[in-house]
Design a protein around this motif. Structure first.
Motif, short mmCIF file in Angstrom:
data_model
loop_
_atom_site.label_atom_id
_atom_site.label_comp_id
_atom_site.label_asym_id
_atom_site.label_seq_id
_atom_site.Cartn_x
_atom_site.Cartn_y
_atom_site.Cartn_z
N ASN A 207 37.16 -20.12 29.73
CA ASN A 207 37.38 -19.96 31.16
C ASN A 207 38.63 -19.15 31.34
O ASN A 207 38.60 -18.21 32.17
CB ASN A 207 37.77 -21.38 31.76
CG ASN A 207 36.55 -22.14 31.83
OD1 ASN A 207 36.36 -23.31 31.64
ND2 ASN A 207 35.36 -21.41 32.53
N ASN A 211 36.77 -16.05 33.22
CA ASN A 211 36.73 -16.15 34.57
C ASN A 211 37.75 -15.31 35.14
O ASN A 211 37.25 -14.56 36.22
CB ASN A 211 37.17 -17.77 34.93
CG ASN A 211 36.05 -18.66 34.53
OD1 ASN A 211 35.29 -18.45 33.67
ND2 ASN A 211 36.33 -19.94 35.29
N ASN A 221 29.08 -12.21 33.90
CA ASN A 221 29.58 -12.49 32.78
C ASN A 221 28.96 -11.64 31.56
O ASN A 221 29.90 -11.08 30.61
CB ASN A 221 29.26 -13.93 32.34
CG ASN A 221 29.92 -14.98 33.22
OD1 ASN A 221 30.77 -14.69 34.07
ND2 ASN A 221 29.53 -16.30 33.23
N SER A 273 32.48 -18.90 38.04
CA SER A 273 32.90 -19.83 39.22
C SER A 273 34.24 -19.26 39.76
O SER A 273 34.28 -19.20 41.19
CB SER A 273 33.24 -21.21 38.75
OG SER A 273 34.22 -21.30 37.83
O1 KPL Z 1 32.35 -22.07 33.16
C1 KPL Z 1 32.22 -21.11 33.33
C2 KPL Z 1 32.61 -20.90 34.73
O2 KPL Z 1 32.23 -19.82 35.34
O3 KPL Z 1 33.46 -21.55 35.39
C3 KPL Z 1 31.55 -20.10 32.38
C4 KPL Z 1 31.39 -20.53 31.16
C5 KPL Z 1 32.45 -18.82 32.39
C6 KPL Z 1 30.20 -19.70 32.73
O4 KPL Z 1 30.24 -19.15 33.96
#
Ligand code: KPL
Length: 318
Positions: A207, A211, A221, A273
């Protein structure tokens, strides 16, 4: 056994609907009175594909109440799992106070948050409650207050951190098994891990790299892998996080760089996210992800300049 899910977001809806579909008495504590009323009336719809109608699960297995009623409404039960499926930013003082009122020593609280800091905070606020960390790779997207898309099948690992590799025995192991069976009955894979800290730090690393970079570059991603300059920044950030871990005494596995690239490939078409949060002008989890790494660094006597800068850049976006 009863499962109580706090949080009416994507994961909360998915876990509550699946647990109830598997035949376990389930209560969803929803964000708002309106969401609770809606779910009480017609249940939760789970879709496997966005464009096709899904199946609905509702009463009697599934009850829905507003979160302000947590702990006030249900009768006593010795077999109770509370699944905390809210984002870090929603784990505010009023929710912690609600948990303090509604949970008793010996209850089990399964925390599905990203980032760091919350487990310690909850441990201090809820003495005697068994605080589990849960790391899930289930892909879920909220389509509406009573509808969720199960976008990708994953697995959920749970465990109590700080058990130093020793599996809990007896009653605790039996309770974990019951939760595992309850979710298995509805097709969700959940199991206990005796290495939950390693799983947590691996997820935090993933993350901390994917992220903020996807949020700043506004890319899916998989696009992180599309150019040399992006890969170079990813690698530098990865190296900074793993150096912090080593200084903090957290074991780092040789496979984690490849694992990180694998997550980018496996979730290539996903918007992280954090990208979703910044696109919608919502508060992000940067404080608990990049900020969590910066805190670990500070305690270990390091600087973590990339994580600090990313925290500033992301926070400055709203
Ligand atoms: O956990 C994720 C998120 O978006 O918070 C990942 C693994 C990056 C997948 O999108």
């Amino acid at each position: 056994m009863r499962i109580e899910v706090i949080g009416g977001g994507a994961l909360g809806l998915l876990f509550a609907a699946r647990a109830a579909a598997g035949g376990t008495a389930t209560v969803l504590y929803a964000r708002t009175e309106e969401q609770a009323r809606l779910v009480s009336g017609s249940g939760i719809e789970v879709r496997n594909r966005e464009e096709e109608a899904g199946s609905r699960v509702g009463p009697p297995e599934l009850e829905a109440l507003p979160v302000r009623r947590f702990g006030l409404s249900c009768g006593e039960t010795s077999e109770r799992w509370v699944v905390l499926a809210v984002k870090q930013k929603d784990l505010d003082e009023s929710l912690v106070a609600r948990l303090r009122e509604g949970m008793r020593p010996g209850d089990r609280l399964l925390c599905l948050q990203n980032g760091t800091g919350h487990l310690e905070r909850l441990g201090e606020a809820l003495p005697g409650v068994l605080i589990y960390a849960g790391i899930t790779t289930e892909g879920a997207r909220r389509l509406g207050p009573d509808s969720v898309l199960h976008a990708g099948k994953g697995t959920t690992l749970i465990g109590i951190p700080d058990t130093k590799g020793e599996r809990p025995r007896g009653e605790q192991e039996a309770a974990e098994k019951k939760l595992e069976n309850a979710f298995a009955a509805a097709g969700l894979s959940l199991s206990a891990s005796n290495e939950i800290e390693t799983v947590m730090y691996r997820k935090l690393l993933i993350n901390a790299v994917i992220n903020p970079l996807t949020a700043i570059w506004r890319i899916e991603n998989g696009a992180l892998l599309d150019s040399e300059p992006r890969l170079a920044v990813m690698r530098a950030l990865f190296d900074e996080v793993t150096a912090v871990y080593s200084a903090a005494g957290i074991g780092v596995s040789d496979s984690w760089w490849e694992d990180l690239l694998g997550v980018c490939r496996a979730t290539a078409r996903n918007r992280s996210s954090m990208l979703e949060d910044v696109s919608r002008g919502r508060e992000t989890e940067a404080k608990w992800i990049s900020g969590g790494i910066a805190d670990l660094a500070r305690r270990a006597g390091l600087e973590a300049p990339m994580n600090r800068t990313l925290l500033g850049l992301i926070t400055g976006m709203n």
